[in-house]
Design an enzyme around this catalytic site. Structure first.
Site, PDB file in Angstrom:
ATOM      1  N   GLU A 309     -30.942  28.984 101.341  1.00 22.56           N
ATOM      2  CA  GLU A 309     -31.482  29.485 102.600  1.00 22.56           C
ATOM      3  C   GLU A 309     -30.626  29.040 103.777  1.00 22.56           C
ATOM      4  O   GLU A 309     -30.391  29.801 104.718  1.00 22.56           O
ATOM      5  CB  GLU A 309     -32.923  28.984 102.760  1.00 22.56           C
ATOM      6  CG  GLU A 309     -33.834  29.919 103.506  1.00 22.56           C
ATOM      7  CD  GLU A 309     -35.302  29.538 103.329  1.00 22.56           C
ATOM      8  OE1 GLU A 309     -36.050  30.331 102.745  1.00 22.56           O
ATOM      9  OE2 GLU A 309     -35.689  28.430 103.762  1.00 22.56           O
ATOM     10  N   GLU A 312     -27.518  31.041 103.740  1.00 20.19           N
ATOM     11  CA  GLU A 312     -27.843  32.392 104.208  1.00 20.19           C
ATOM     12  C   GLU A 312     -27.921  32.419 105.734  1.00 20.19           C
ATOM     13  O   GLU A 312     -27.416  33.334 106.382  1.00 20.19           O
ATOM     14  CB  GLU A 312     -29.159  32.847 103.589  1.00 20.19           C
ATOM     15  CG  GLU A 312     -29.506  34.301 103.914  1.00 20.19           C
ATOM     16  CD  GLU A 312     -30.871  34.717 103.411  1.00 20.19           C
ATOM     17  OE1 GLU A 312     -31.564  33.891 102.763  1.00 20.19           O
ATOM     18  OE2 GLU A 312     -31.267  35.862 103.690  1.00 20.19           O
ATOM     19  N   CYS A 336     -40.671  30.755 101.440  1.00 25.72           N
ATOM     20  CA  CYS A 336     -41.186  29.937 100.335  1.00 25.72           C
ATOM     21  C   CYS A 336     -42.659  30.178 100.070  1.00 25.72           C
ATOM     22  O   CYS A 336     -43.153  29.862  99.004  1.00 25.72           O
ATOM     23  CB  CYS A 336     -41.033  28.449 100.634  1.00 25.72           C
ATOM     24  SG  CYS A 336     -39.498  28.032 101.377  1.00 25.72           S
ATOM     25  N   SER A 356     -35.682  35.501 104.822  1.00 28.71           N
ATOM     26  CA  SER A 356     -34.622  35.039 103.939  1.00 28.71           C
ATOM     27  C   SER A 356     -34.844  35.704 102.582  1.00 28.71           C
ATOM     28  O   SER A 356     -35.976  35.881 102.144  1.00 28.71           O
ATOM     29  CB  SER A 356     -34.716  33.526 103.794  1.00 28.71           C
ATOM     30  OG  SER A 356     -34.013  33.110 102.657  1.00 28.71           O
ATOM     31  N   LYS A 395     -49.390  31.558  94.470  1.00 29.55           N
ATOM     32  CA  LYS A 395     -48.314  31.392  93.488  1.00 29.55           C
ATOM     33  C   LYS A 395     -48.656  32.125  92.193  1.00 29.55           C
ATOM     34  O   LYS A 395     -47.768  32.494  91.431  1.00 29.55           O
ATOM     35  CB  LYS A 395     -48.095  29.912  93.205  1.00 29.55           C
ATOM     36  CG  LYS A 395     -47.469  29.154  94.371  1.00 29.55           C
ATOM     37  CD  LYS A 395     -45.979  29.395  94.450  1.00 29.55           C
ATOM     38  CE  LYS A 395     -45.386  28.721  95.680  1.00 29.55           C
ATOM     39  NZ  LYS A 395     -44.029  29.208  95.958  1.00 29.55           N
ATOM     40  N   GLU A 398     -47.532  35.504  92.913  1.00 31.14           N
ATOM     41  CA  GLU A 398     -46.078  35.542  93.029  1.00 31.14           C
ATOM     42  C   GLU A 398     -45.398  35.588  91.663  1.00 31.14           C
ATOM     43  O   GLU A 398     -44.481  36.377  91.431  1.00 31.14           O
ATOM     44  CB  GLU A 398     -45.576  34.321  93.811  1.00 31.14           C
ATOM     45  CG  GLU A 398     -44.086  34.341  94.081  1.00 31.14           C
ATOM     46  CD  GLU A 398     -43.582  33.052  94.701  1.00 31.14           C
ATOM     47  OE1 GLU A 398     -44.203  32.000  94.477  1.00 31.14           O
ATOM     48  OE2 GLU A 398     -42.574  33.093  95.422  1.00 31.14           O
ATOM     49  N   GLU A 403     -40.753  41.964  90.084  1.00 33.42           N
ATOM     50  CA  GLU A 403     -39.322  41.696  90.284  1.00 33.42           C
ATOM     51  C   GLU A 403     -38.945  40.262  89.886  1.00 33.42           C
ATOM     52  O   GLU A 403     -37.769  39.911  89.877  1.00 33.42           O
ATOM     53  CB  GLU A 403     -38.923  41.983  91.738  1.00 33.42           C
ATOM     54  CG  GLU A 403     -39.571  41.104  92.792  1.00 33.42           C
ATOM     55  CD  GLU A 403     -40.913  41.644  93.296  1.00 33.42           C
ATOM     56  OE1 GLU A 403     -41.540  42.440  92.573  1.00 33.42           O
ATOM     57  OE2 GLU A 403     -41.327  41.238  94.397  1.00 33.42           O
ATOM     58  N   CYS A 553     -48.351  23.470 102.604  1.00 35.94           N
ATOM     59  CA  CYS A 553     -48.819  23.450 101.208  1.00 35.94           C
ATOM     60  C   CYS A 553     -49.884  22.389 100.945  1.00 35.94           C
ATOM     61  O   CYS A 553     -50.743  22.578 100.094  1.00 35.94           O
ATOM     62  CB  CYS A 553     -47.645  23.225 100.280  1.00 35.94           C
ATOM     63  SG  CYS A 553     -46.354  24.450 100.509  1.00 35.94           S
TER      64      CYS A 553
END
Lengths: 626, 396
Positions: A309, A312, A336, A356, A395, A398, A403, A553
């Site tokens: 990141e 990037e 994230c 990102s 999560k 996710e 993908e 989190c």
């Protein structure tokens, strides 16, 4: 910046009564004399009766009240008697502005509370011993508190609703709902998502989604904040532990557990410890005893995330400043938090280019394990089962995104919440706090402190700054002990900047630039930031960290219940304290990170292989509901 | 299509002679403080049923500091058996509108809203045409009747059929576009009302009383009624009687006198105050209808000896189960439990112990519910079971 404040969207009926308070703390206009259970005292004007009682160690039962949410006053359990008033008053919503005499446990009050608990139980389907919230249920506690020994007003014997299991993250069992509407207020005010609302009237009132659609089909971001605020088990997470146990039992399977920092900071709470005790070492031992083949530290892939990141970001800056490429989007937003990702996909689909492309640490780890690790250790990736212990409900969604299979397999097989892990540990007959500590397994054994602080709001930003600043200038960040305090703390939206001076020659284009950044947590605050972006107010900014959950989190939807601001602060403290003592505190200095870029991701951060394994793309979901 | 009342009645106060516009002209000439003093003198109390002193409500709103203020006319006449506001709105709309303008003048509001129940939507055009008619004479718009800075406009908004929206804070929520659910009090609408601004919410009949009080004086108004219940009241009389309809009678009249006027014979029970009121038996017919003894928003339902009181009660409780907004626990589930109790009695499958427990629950609902709905819905349950116990429990 005045615009950086969220507004309340819930109906006025569910908002607190704000009393203008004077600046002085004592004297006329600031204090009022009251009598509380016969004791005379002076209290600040405008404080609610509930607050006053809590200050004076008088317990008032509450249910619809939650520290994080605005006032509803609909469960009616916190009723108190005020002399001269015909009806009882809800202490949560009643600000003291005049000299009153309050009784908190008079005959009327006790009888009313008992009646109300009895009424709730009459409509609360199911039995406590077959409930996921057994022993951690506010309704159950209230029943005990008021000595309920029978169903005074009967008990519902058959379910009224179907359980909605459509969502990969949140399961809705409306038969257990007592209509406190905390979830509604969580969704609309705390998170500004607004998926849940009360519909119908009277006895038929229920919490519903848009047109009563399955949760998976509406704009739910899976953050799970509603689960953390549900007093009963009407909302709970989709628990994969049976399948995980099955995999552990299967000798063919190589089951790997990766643990994120936040569950480690909170898992002790599930075993009776006060918030703020890190259980990292004990958890490693527990996992091994339970039969996990390897335990890895998600902080390793958090370090990897920072490398990707951060690079990037520098690439974007170079393109924008040197190549004058106008298609480059800045500021760059972190990616994230899967709740945040789904939020932006639904509510701001036209701004996905600002994100990102780096995957979250969980998913990076998944693809690295099923490629690099599988290769190095000679294990067929088809037999690897990746379990991710996360503080997060999203999560679960996710890891099921189509993908997320860049290793050629499903990169992460299961997302497991802190609560579910605790349950599995108990099932295995282990008492976590009593276990000896042990370390993580190689080859990803060590992680930096930068990865650890990902758990708290501002942590990703702090970790990224430590690395980016050093890459650019060759010097450590100009903050005492590497602690970038401006990133820390529970303020909804934080902003600051770091001046880049005496840059290395390859970063001379950044010379003299003020690297401006924003940190926001809770999607309500994210919405404020996004609206600023929309209005062109973020043109001078470079980097934005967003976490879907309040507190980051550590306040995630998979964390132990209860969760409140004071608990979040303690969990954050545990993380920062642990971090301060670590030998490596910068992602780029993690030897295992250096190793993986030497051995495996040979074309470096944001290289070709990185792009294949560690980066992703997003879906323009929008708000249209079929 | 607009329909009008067929029977014209005369009464001592509201239905007395009145020249449209005279009160507003006088109001502007005597000023706010005088108006409030007259209102206070008159002892006028809220006619929706709760009986809050109107002058106090106006005074509090007038004292509140804000950029905007609102006058809301509560025309969500939803109490079963009440239809007197309908008569006022169709027969004497000018009185109501003028009352609102005067309220606006006193509290400093420039905006008025009539919250009209959806069943009365047929009146919408008629009322709007009345507003336009009065506008021609300078009663609306800017600098009303030449008073510099006194602007006032009235909008009419339709309800959607919820009984709960007759409760003033639920009405305001509904106006704001939210679910019709009551708010916590405090804050009260006089400080934090519609859109958060100070708001006076008055019943149609309360507002219609104001012009009479202004023109004829508080002293005059006080001559009618009793000490604590001054003036007159419109009663919506229905049920087993020869002449049902709207009556203007003075407070303090006994039920027995009223029954005689409306031609009720063989009367067993009278439900005073609509579904949320109390049900009285013959031994209680000498009670005076007044805030002191038996208050009512206007509904008088008469049941003769052929009626089953249990059926009457069941009907009321079904209504409350249907109309509870569902927000607070005592009302949402409590009413269901009371109705279940009625069904148990009907099936002769009950214990007196449990029925007593339900009555206790009713007492809790009265003091623990969030708003007037749940606070009054146990009234018929408790009063019918108490006042007609011989009939209801005769099978046991």
């Amino acid at each position: 910046m005045n615009t950086m404040e969220k507004t309340l969207r819930s109906p006025v009926s569910q908002r607190p009564h704000e009393i203008k308070k004077t600046d002085q703390l004592t004297g006329i206009g600031a204090e009022v004399s009251i009598e509380l259970n016969g004791i005379k005292m002076k209290v600040p004007i405008g404080k609610t009766i509930l607050e006053i009682c809590r200050d004076n160690n008088i317990h008032i039962p509450t249910l619809c009240y939650h520290e994080d949410l605005c006032i509803a006053g609909n469960c009616r359990l916190c009723l108190v008697e005020i002399e001269g008033m015909r009806t009882l008053q809800t202490s949560c919503s009643f600000p003291v502005t005049s000299p009153i005499k309050i009784k908190t446990f008079s005959d009327k009050v006790r009888k009313a509370r008992k009646h109300i608990v009895g009424l709730m139980l009459s409509e609360h389907y199911g039995e406590c011993y077959s409930c996921v919230r057994n022993n951690n249920c506010e309704l159950q506690s209230l029943a005990r508190e008021y000595g309920i020994d029978n169903y005074e007003f009967g008990h519902i014997c058959s379910p009224r609703y179907n359980v909605d299991k459509s969502s990969q993250a949140v399961i809705r069992d409306m038969d257990k709902c007592i209509l406190c509407r905390r979830c509604v207020r969580t969704c609309i005010d705390l998170q500004e998502v607004g998926v849940l609302e009360a519909v119908n009237r009277g006895y038929d009132t229920k919490i519903s989604t848009f047109m009563d659609k399955p949760l998976a089909d509406v704009v739910c971001i899976n953050c799970g904040q509603c689960i953390n605020r549900c007093p009963t088990a009407a909302l709970h997470a989709n628990d994969p532990s049976d399948e995980i146990w099955k995999a552990i039992e299967d000798p063919e399977k190589h089951v790997i557990l990766q643990t994120a920092p936040s569950p480690r900071a909170s898992l002790g709470e599930e075993f009776g410890l006060p918030p703020g005790h890190s259980m990292t070492g004990q958890l490693n031992t527990a996992a091994r005893r339970m039969g996990f083949d390897r335990v890895f530290d998600t902080n390793f892939s958090a370090d990897l995330t920072i490398m990707e990141e951060g690079t990037e970001l520098l690439n974007r800056l170079r393109k924008a400043l040197v190549e004058k490429d106008t298609s480059v989007r800045l500021p760059q937003f972190t990616s994230c938090s899967p709740g945040w990702i789904k939020f932006i996909e639904h509510f701001y689909p036209e701004y996905l280019d600002y994100l990102s492309t780096a995957k979250s640490p969980q998913q990076m780890f998944g693809s690295v394990i099923k490629t690099f690790y599988a290769d190095e250790s000679g294990i067929d990736p088809a037999n690897i089962v990746n379990v991710a212990l996360m503080p997060c409900a999203a999560k679960k969604f996710e890891c099921n995104r189509p993908e997320m299979n860049s290793s050629g397999f499903k990169d992460i097989d299961y997302g497991l919440t802190t609560r579910e892990m605790a349950k599995m540990i108990r099932e295995a007959g282990l008492v976590l706090p009593d276990l000896p500590k042990s370390g993580f397994d190689d080859p990803f054994g060590e992680a930096s402190g930068a990865g650890l602080i990902f758990g708290s709001t501002g942590g990703v930003m702090e970790a990224a700054l430590r690395t980016v600043y050093e890459l650019v200038t060759g010097r450590v960040v100009p903050f005492k002990n590497l602690n970038i305090e401006v990133c820390r703390g529970m303020k909804g939206i934080k902003e600051a900047s770091v001046k880049l001076e005496n840059c290395r020659p390859e970063f001379s284009f950044l010379e003299g630039i003020d690297l401006k950044f924003i940190v926001a947590h809770g999607t309500a605050n994210a919405k404020v930031v996004m609206d600023m972006l929309k209005n062109g107010e973020l043109k001078d900014y470079h980097f934005v960290e967003i976490m879907a959950c309040p507190g980051g989190c550590i306040g995630g939807g998979g964390q132990p219940i209860p969760t409140s601001e004071s608990i979040r602060k303690l969990r954050a403290k545990a993380i920062y304290e642990e971090e301060a003592g670590l030998p490596v505190r910068k992602s780029h200095e993690n030897p295992h990170i250096k190793y993986i870029y030497e051995k495996f991701l040979k074309d470096g951060p944001c290289g070709k292989l990185s792009h294949k394994l560690l980066h992703t793309h997003y879906v323009k979901r929008g708000k249209f509901i079929n | 299509m607009m329909t009008f009342e067929k029977i014209k009645r005369t009464g001592p106060v509201l239905f007395s002679e009145y020249e449209n516009g005279s009160a507003l002209k006088k109001a502007i000439s005597i000023g706010r403080n005088e108006i409030l003093a007259e209102l206070k003198e008159s002892g006028l109390k809220g006619r929706g049923g709760a009986g809050f002193p109107t002058s106090t409500k106006w005074m509090l709103t007038a004292a509140a500091k804000a950029d905007r203020k609102f006058v809301i006319c509560n025309a969500d006449e939803g109490e079963p058996g009440t239809f007197k506001d309908r008569v006022l709105l169709t027969e004497y709309p000018e009185l109501v509108l003028e009352g609102m303008i005067i309220a606006g003048y006193v509290i400093g509001a420039k905006e008025g809203i009539i919250y009209l129940r959806s069943e009365y939507s047929y009146m919408l055009e008629f009322l709007e045409s009345k507003i336009e008619y009065m506008r021609k004479y300078g009663f609306f718009g800017k600098n009303i009747l030449g008073e510099q800075g006194f602007d006032f406009e009235i909008k009419i908004r339709l309800g959607s059929g919820a009984y709960e929206c007759g409760e003033e804070t639920a009405l305001i929520e509904s106006l704001e576009g939210y679910r019709g659910e009551p708010r916590n009090r405090p804050p009260f609408p006089v400080n934090t009302g519609y859109l958060g601004y100070p708001t006076v919410v008055n019943n149609v009949e309360t507002l219609a009383s104001v012009p009479h009080i202004i023109t004829k004086g508080g002293e005059w108004y006080k001559k009618f009624g009793t000490d604590k219940s001054t003036g007159s009241k419109l009663f919506s009389v229905s049920g087993d009687c020869k002449y049902p309809g709207v009556y203007e009678l003075q407070w303090g009249i006994t039920l027995r006198e009223l029954l005689k006027i409306v031609g009720a014979e063989n009367t067993k029970a009278v439900q005073v105050g609509g579904a949320s009121g109390v049900c009285l038996n013959e031994s209680q017919f000498d009670k005076k209808i007044s805030y002191e003894e038996t208050a009512t928003g206007g509904s008088i339902m008469i049941f003769d000896k052929s009626r089953s009181m249990l059926e009457v009660l069941k009907n009321f409780m079904e209504f409350f189960v249907e109309e509870s907004c569902g927000q607070c626990t005592p009302c949402r589930i409590g009413n269901v439990k009371l109705l279940e109790g009625v069904n148990m009695i009907e099936k002769n499958d009950y214990t007196l112990e449990y029925i007593d427990k339900l009555k206790e629950l009713g007492e809790t609902m009265k003091i623990a519910s969030k708003c007037g709905l749940g606070q009054t819905s146990p009234n018929p349950f408790i009063s019918i079971l108490d006042n007609f116990k011989d009939e209801i429990f005769s099978k046991n």
